[in-house]
Write a protein that holds these residues in place. Structure first.
Motif: not given
Length: 551
Positions: A174-175, A177-178, A181-182, A230, A425-426, A429, A549
């Motif tokens: 999931p990290q 894929q996130a 997306r970013e 993704v 995760l932050s 980002d 993204g």
């Protein structure tokens, strides 16, 4: 990735550039011959993996390790592992190679070196079996090409490369894929600390790792499937990276090729210098692994950035250039093409030095111009990150700007929390926001950036190239005339990264075997004969539309 015509041009003497490559070829040639005269336990295990041998015993020792060890104990590996293995199968010792390995582990199989017709029959059977794995690699390459044609590549360069590393593959997914997306284009699943020193490949999906996740075939499969999902969601192909280094370099390369990884960390000297792996073992293993990468269409990433974590980035800048030239030579000899050479370098000059950013630009431009068609991998600052996240964020911004101004191909996302914590995760980002801002604001700046003739940047680049040529000359011409592999002497003297690694020392030396005259390995035979397809990509292709993204 092809050269962008807008990239600033340094006025380098073409004769000096030709001299540098000629010397790199001379330094590499004896190492290639050395590799061709030897095999290793990992090369033989990789060959069995291509033939379909997988799995492990109840103590998680892979069957390939059991089978190679049994053959070595009984008949040696100097003839290659496949001939005695398939001879045993043809004599009815077991119904397939997995059962044979299981019986070998319990000591209930007798191996021999067959002669005459028996030897020919065993070699033909081994060739067919290994060919199955090679066909799987070919199929994976074609699948990648189809997906890129349908989904498209990132809309702009450099490709944004981001690391995930929780230790748990099911948390990594999931990290990853996130991150895609970013805006990340390449996801690197950093490997668990110490795996490079394991002389076996762990089996199955793993949920425990220290500062990284174990590189296993099942982990590769799971992450590739998740990134395919993704990729379809975003309308651009997301690449997957892992590590083909250490004592199991050939095996991990084979597994990566079969599971359609897209990039692999694969440096010719990293394991020698920074993991104290025997130099001969490393060079034998890296040639086989790079031949696999060539056939699989995998981009390699080399590790020159690591030199600058132990040596001064200004004083040792020329050693980075020398290593890049050597990595290029070894890679091309193994069949890799320019578009597969993610040669490494880094933004590691002490920021307290006056004109540090100008020096970084000179070094980055030198690499860009020496390797115009290679997707250079530009690495962020780590050595001089202090824990001050505001200063670190600024340094990463300058790093991103240098990458944009000099046309780097792969940009690893720098973290302001480098050397403080494993990124949240932050943190990732915010780091991606930094990259996106710089590329959106200054991505085309290289069209306007033209270092003046005989100015600071031009002169610094010429100086580094000249020092690189002088070092290559010393390696090739000034080494012990009794030594037939001068590069090994240079490594033993601490020429690279200040690490002294003698050719007869280091981990894994006992796994090196000199080949006999009748040595046979169907994987090596096929890889030596392989030629790249005429339709091999030379630049990113963009045919899809970017969703979510987008940068």
């Amino acid at each position: 990735m092809s050269r962008n015509p807008a990239t600033p041009v340094l006025e380098l003497d073409p004769a000096v550039v030709r001299r540098a490559r000629s010397l790199a070829r001379k330094a590499a040639a004896p190492v290639v011959k050395l590799a061709q005269r030897h095999t290793t336990v990992s090369v033989e295990r990789a060959t069995l993996r291509l033939a379909g041998l997988a799995g492990a015993d109840h103590e998680r020792v892979p069957w390939v390790n059991h089978l190679v060890d049994a053959v070595r104990d009984q008949v040696g590996l100097e003839h290659g592992v496949t001939t005695p293995v398939w001879d045993a199968l043809m004599r009815g010792e077991a119904e397939d190679v997995t059962v044979l390995a299981q019986k070998a582990a319990s000591g209930s199989v007798q191996f021999r070196m067959p002669q005459g017709r028996d030897a020919l029959a065993a070699r033909r059977a081994a060739t067919r079996a290994v060919g199955t794995g090679l066909k799987r690699i070919d199929t994976a390459r074609r699948t990648r090409d189809r997906l890129i044609a349908r989904l498209g590549d990132p809309a702009q360069q450099p490709w944004i490369y981001l690391i995930v590393a929780t230790g748990d593959i099911h948390e990594d997914i999931p990290q990853a894929q996130a991150a895609a997306r970013e805006g990340a284009d390449v996801i690197a699943v950093i490997r668990s600390t110490g795996q490079s020193l394991l002389d076996y490949v762990p089996e199955g999906a793993t949920r425990e790792g220290f500062a990284g996740t174990y590189a296993t075939q099942e982990n590769f499969r799971l992450m590739r499937a998740a990134l395919d999902d993704v990729s379809k969601e975003l309308g651009r192909y997301i690449r997957l990276t892992n590590y083909a280094s250490g004592l199991c370099m050939p095996e991990i390369a084979a597994l990566a090729g079969m599971e359609r990884l897209d990039m692999m960390l694969n440096d010719s000297m990293y394991g020698i210098l920074f993991r104290d792996i025997n130099p001969v073992r490393t060079f034998v293993d890296q040639r086989f692994s790079r031949q696999v990468h060539a056939r699989a269409g995998i981009i390699i990433n080399t590790g020159e950035d690591n030199y600058l974590t132990t040596a001064d980035a200004v004083e040792a800048a020329h050693t980075v250039t020398v290593s890049q030239l050597l990595n290029e030579r070894f890679a091309k000899e193994a069949g890799l093409e320019d578009w597969q050479l993610g040669l490494g370098h880094a933004f590691e000059i002490n920021p307290e030095i006056p004109d540090s950013f100008r020096l970084e630009l000179a070094h980055a431009l030198l690499a860009r111009q020496l390797f115009p068609d290679a997707p250079l991998k530009w690495m962020p600052p780590t050595k001089h990150m202090t824990g001050d996240v505001f200063r670190g964020y600024l340094l990463d911004g300058f790093f991103n700007l240098a990458g944009a101004m000099t046309g780097q191909g792969i940009l690893l996302v720098g973290m302001m929390t480098e050397a403080v914590v494993t990124p949240f995760l932050s943190d990732r980002d915010l780091a991606l926001q930094n990259v996106r801002y710089v590329l959106n604001a200054a991505g085309g700046l290289r069209e306007d950036f033209h270092p003046p003739r005989d100015g600071f940047i031009q002169n610094r680049a010429r100086q580094v190239l000249s020092e690189a040529v002088e070092l290559l000359e010393r390696i090739v011409e000034d080494s012990d005339p009794a030594g037939d592999v001068p590069l090994l002497a240079a490594i033993a003297d601490g020429t690279f990264g200040l690490m002294k690694r003698p050719a007869d020392g280091g981990k894994g030396l006992d796994g090196v075997v000199e080949r006999a005259d009748d040595y046979d390995n169907p994987a090596i035979t096929a890889l030596d004969a392989w030629e790249p397809p005429t339709s091999a990509p030379t630049a990113p292709r963009r045919t899809g539309t970017t969703k979510g993204g987008a940068r």
